[in-house]
Design an enzyme around this catalytic site. Structure first.
Site, PDB file in Angstrom:
ATOM      1  N   GLU A 173       0.490  -1.194  -0.173  1.00  0.00           N
ATOM      2  CA  GLU A 173       0.361  -0.391  -0.015  1.00  0.00           C
ATOM      3  C   GLU A 173       0.793   1.422   0.020  1.00  0.00           C
ATOM      4  OE1 GLU A 173      -3.540  -0.308   3.005  1.00  0.00           O
ATOM      5  OE2 GLU A 173      -4.203  -1.938   1.892  1.00  0.00           O
ATOM      6  N   GLU A 297      -5.031  -8.411  -0.484  1.00  0.00           N
ATOM      7  CA  GLU A 297      -5.618  -8.453   0.673  1.00  0.00           C
ATOM      8  C   GLU A 297      -7.266  -8.052   0.452  1.00  0.00           C
ATOM      9  OE1 GLU A 297      -4.011  -5.212   3.676  1.00  0.00           O
ATOM     10  OE2 GLU A 297      -2.000  -5.690   2.751  1.00  0.00           O
TER      11      GLU A 297
HETATM   12  O1  AHR Z   1      -5.302  -5.997   6.802  1.00  0.00           O
HETATM   13  C1  AHR Z   1      -5.942  -4.840   7.393  1.00  0.00           C
HETATM   14  C2  AHR Z   1      -4.252  -3.613   6.942  1.00  0.00           C
HETATM   15  O2  AHR Z   1      -5.806  -3.397   5.585  1.00  0.00           O
HETATM   16  C3  AHR Z   1      -3.051  -3.466   5.825  1.00  0.00           C
HETATM   17  O3  AHR Z   1      -2.263  -3.902   7.007  1.00  0.00           O
HETATM   18  C4  AHR Z   1      -3.270  -2.989   5.280  1.00  0.00           C
HETATM   19  O4  AHR Z   1      -2.399  -3.459   4.685  1.00  0.00           O
HETATM   20  C5  AHR Z   1      -4.960  -2.621   4.908  1.00  0.00           C
HETATM   21  O5  AHR Z   1      -5.015  -1.475   4.862  1.00  0.00           O
END
Ligand code: AHR
Length: 495
Positions: A173, A297
């Site tokens: 991110e 994610e």
């Molecule tokens: O999964 C929780 C968080 O969500 C992670 O650390 C991040 O990459 C995303 O914003």
């Protein structure tokens, strides 16, 4: 009656087993308590890893595990997590709850965990606050099997042999918690950091992942992809299902009304649009590269359970989550030609977990059972499948629609067909007539996970939701008819 056609002659792509991957971050009670309890814990463990959790994840068929973050990855300095535990640095986990991180789970512990799980590895490197040298040395430490300072250090710390590292993420991110960068700047940093992530193992290529977009930021995909191109093996996408769409008031994990249920499913189904559009963008920028997408994610993100640390992201899990998992995994299967890996967030005690723990107790969530049901798809071949279906309108989303039935089908090397169908309606069953092209059907078996959409497992009743045999179908010579109950995920095994 909906028509369902499965065409085993249409072999589309191998479904990479890593589409069924998981993610574990130093966040709340995921690693500490959830997975790693240390050698001296009363909880049965092998080298500090909880036996109950490891066994459950193995049984579910975990193919790959991403670590150490997430946002944590861009603040993680790997040398803090090696060597004698008593000497490891204590630090503050500034992203997640401000708790003390004692670094007792580090590189060696991660590879030990993956060894016990029998799964592949995916380590995410630090671009946000780490140096090129630090990243270069970590890759050397993990993978070099010759004579070098980092290989020597690894040996001193107990591992003469290099570790088996399959994927390496260059930042996480980077548009947000990983450094608030602009895509052009990140892309140039990627090129620089990636240059020094060497392929140390003879004849083996470390698969590198570039930080991709947040949700529908197609500009990020475009700018990064056109600058990175062949230098990466894949570009990541992050997309979470937030029922209300509002981060300050996301909606509860177990308390929700019918409109919120429908809106959750609508938002989860957006994955189809996002995957398609980002792949189209990759193709327009790099038409000859066949660039791969990695959804590292994804999952539901609700308000935390009342009374728990807001920085720990602990949430319960219901049949609604199971429907989200079932439809999303079917979407990933259908794009198996371009999705190399996906990692639901996060394995234990955080967001859409497959496992929850409370001290010595452990429960499997409805999402766990979906992963377990779908495990036969791993490394099978995706085959053509088409279903007619009603559409459901989401009032909270301007009456936008999504399909009631979402399916996919695969075939294994013995010619056995697996089809998974998710009925996203909380209230309406669906009758289907399935025909398998050019096949005499010998046998059909089925399993189901179903319930009312609020149903869940908890520590007092850990067995309320589970997979059972399904007999709501009738075999035909070339297929079957079935009634798919409301709010269910069904797997058919067809020989
Ligand atoms: O999964 C929780 C968080 O969500 C992670 O650390 C991040 O990459 C995303 O914003």
């Amino acid at each position: 009656m909906e028509k369902y056609l499965i065409n085993p002659n249409q072999k589309i792509a191998k479904i990479n087993k890593d589409i069924y991957g998981h993610f574990s971050e130093h966040l709340g009670r995921c690693i500490y308590e959830g997975i790693y309890v240390g050698e001296n814990s009363k909880i049965p463990n092998v080298n500090g890893m909880r036996c109950d959790v490891v066994n459950a994840l193995k049984e579910m068929g975990i193919p790959v595990l991403r670590w150490p973050g997430g946002c944590f990855a861009d603040e993680y300095h790997w040398k803090d997590g090696i060597g004698p535990k008593k000497d490891r640095k204590h630090m503050v986990n500034t992203h997640w709850g401000g708790v003390v991180e004692d670094n007792s789970f580090g590189t060696h512990e991660y590879f030990e965990l993956c060894r016990q799980l029998g799964c592949d590895t995916y380590v995410n490197g630090n671009v946000g606050s780490g140096t090129v040298q630090e990243m270069n040395e970590w890759v050397e430490y993990m993978t070099f099997d010759g004579v070098s300072p980092m290989a020597k250090l690894r040996e001193q710390n107990g591992s003469k042999e290099p570790f088996d590292l399959k994927y390496f993420g260059v930042g996480n991110e980077s548009w947000g918690c990983g450094g608030q960068m602009e895509p052009e700047y990140y892309a140039n940093l990627y090129r620089r950091y990636n240059t020094y992530c060497r392929d140390y193992k003879q004849g083996e290529h470390l698969l590198r992942i570039a930080c991709g977009p947040n949700v529908d930021d197609y500009n990020w995909t475009k700018k990064v992809a056109e600058r990175v191109k062949w230098r990466t093996d894949g570009i990541s996408l992050h997309y979470y299902t937030v029922p209300t769409g509002q981060w300050h008031n996301k909606g509860g994990a177990t308390v929700f009304d019918n409109n919120e249920y429908i809106s959750t499913i609508y938002k989860a189904y957006r994955m189809e649009e996002l995957v398609k559009n980002h792949i189209a963008m990759l193709d327009s920028v790099a038409p000859n590269e066949n660039m791969k997408l990695i959804v590292d994610e994804w999952g539901t993100w609700f308000d935390v359970e009342p009374g728990t640390n807001p920085g720990f992201l602990y949430q319960q899990n219901t049949m609604r989550d199971a429907i989200v998992a079932g439809l999303t995994l079917n979407i990933f299967n259908k794009h198996a030609d371009r999705i190399m890996m996906a990692n639901i967030a996060q394995t234990v005690n955080v967001l859409q977990s497959v496992i929850l723990t409370d001290g010595e107790k452990m429960i499997k969530t409805p999402t766990y059972f979906v992963f377990k049901m779908y495990k036969e798809h791993q490394d099978n071949t995706l085959i053509g499948s088409y279903i007619t279906t009603d559409k459901i309108k989401s009032k909270n989303d301007g009456d936008r629609e999504f399909p009631q039935l979402v399916e996919s089908a695969s075939i294994d090397e013995n010619g056995v067909i697996y089809s998974t169908i998710t009925n996203t309606s909380a209230t309406k069953a669906a009758k289907i007539k399935c025909q398998i092209a050019d096949r005499k059907v010998k046998s059909v078996k089925a399993e189901i996970l179903s319930g009312e959409c609020h149903d869940k497992n908890d520590f007092d009743n850990s067995d309320a939701v589970k997979t059972v045999e399904f007999d709501g179908f009738r075999k035909l010579s070339d297929g079957f008819t079935a009634t798919i109950p409301a709010c269910s995920v069904v797997k058919f095994t067809i020989e």
